[in-house]
Design an enzyme around this catalytic site. Structure first.
Site, mmCIF file in Angstrom:
data_model
loop_
_atom_site.group_PDB
_atom_site.id
_atom_site.type_symbol
_atom_site.label_atom_id
_atom_site.label_comp_id
_atom_site.label_asym_id
_atom_site.label_seq_id
_atom_site.Cartn_x
_atom_site.Cartn_y
_atom_site.Cartn_z
ATOM 1 N N CYS A 77 0.829 -1.199 0.000
ATOM 2 C CA CYS A 77 0.000 0.000 0.000
ATOM 3 C C CYS A 77 0.873 1.264 0.000
ATOM 4 C CB CYS A 77 -0.989 -0.033 1.161
ATOM 5 S SG CYS A 77 -2.330 1.181 0.981
ATOM 6 N N HIS A 176 -3.859 -4.885 0.106
ATOM 7 C CA HIS A 176 -3.395 -5.425 1.381
ATOM 8 C C HIS A 176 -3.494 -6.950 1.367
ATOM 9 C CE1 HIS A 176 -2.981 -1.669 3.636
ATOM 10 N NE2 HIS A 176 -3.944 -1.235 2.843
ATOM 11 N N GLU A 178 -2.436 -8.982 3.525
ATOM 12 C CA GLU A 178 -2.729 -9.450 4.882
ATOM 13 C C GLU A 178 -4.212 -9.372 5.222
ATOM 14 O OE1 GLU A 178 -2.337 -5.017 5.426
ATOM 15 O OE2 GLU A 178 -1.479 -6.544 4.104
#
Length: 195
Positions: A77, A176, A178
């Protein structure tokens, strides 16, 4: 394997460490240049604002350290945007690892920031191995990088943009991983296996 996560007062660090733990990998959050240089893998995460992030990196001599890294680096990001030459966010000079300029989405035609799931396509490199074209990942961004020679995945939000980029040992993802479920876990696992 020693995985270091760059600490520079940008958010989402804990969610990255938790995603790595789910893959059975421990990591260290650090702003120590020597620790970053000795790591097998470096993750450069980020949720925040470009100029204050670059200020912190310069104060801690992390800007030069990051540029000098030879092991695989994954920027997420804001981290991906900071790999670029400059950002329109507060007219910020960035790391210059990638020659592109980071631009703001036009707010007169789009909802800014882009928050939510969007699909990625035109996938390249081992980072995206096993990810199907058209897979959905989670974005939260007001700024973007146009498609360029280094683009290894694309997304569309008002225009084509780089969802992921690569320059030598540096990989960047605008989304993202994650927070992107199974697809994101696959991408993180791939990153850990890159030579």
């Amino acid at each position: 394997m020693k995985v270091a996560i760059v600490k520079y007062n940008a958010g989402n660090v804990r969610s990255v460490t938790n995603a790595l733990k789910r893959l059975g990998v421990d990591s260290e959050i650090t702003d120590d240049p020597a620790t970053l240089r000795c790591a097998d893998r470096v993750i450069f995460p980020g949720v925040g604002e470009a100029s204050s992030a670059m200020k912190y990196l310069r104060e801690k001599d992390l800007d030069g350290t990051i540029r000098s890294l030879k092991q695989p680096v994954l920027a997420i990001c804001l981290g991906m945007q900071l790999l670029c030459a400059s950002s329109e966010e507060n007219d910020t000079e960035c790391l210059g690892i990638v020659t592109q300029k980071v631009e703001r989405f036009p707010s007169n035609t789009l909802n800014v920031p882009q928050i939510g799931w969007n699909n990625i396509s035109m996938l390249k490199t081992h980072l995206l191995e096993g990810v199907r074209d058209g897979s959905f990942v989670y974005f939260a961004n007001s700024y973007f990088v146009r498609r360029c020679d280094g683009t290894i995945a694309s997304a569309f939000y008002g225009q084509e943009m780089s969802a992921a980029i690569r320059h030598e040992n540096f990989y960047g993802v605008q989304f993202h991983p994650e927070k992107s479920g199974r697809v994101g876990a696959t991408i993180l696992a791939n990153f850990l296996k890159i030579d």
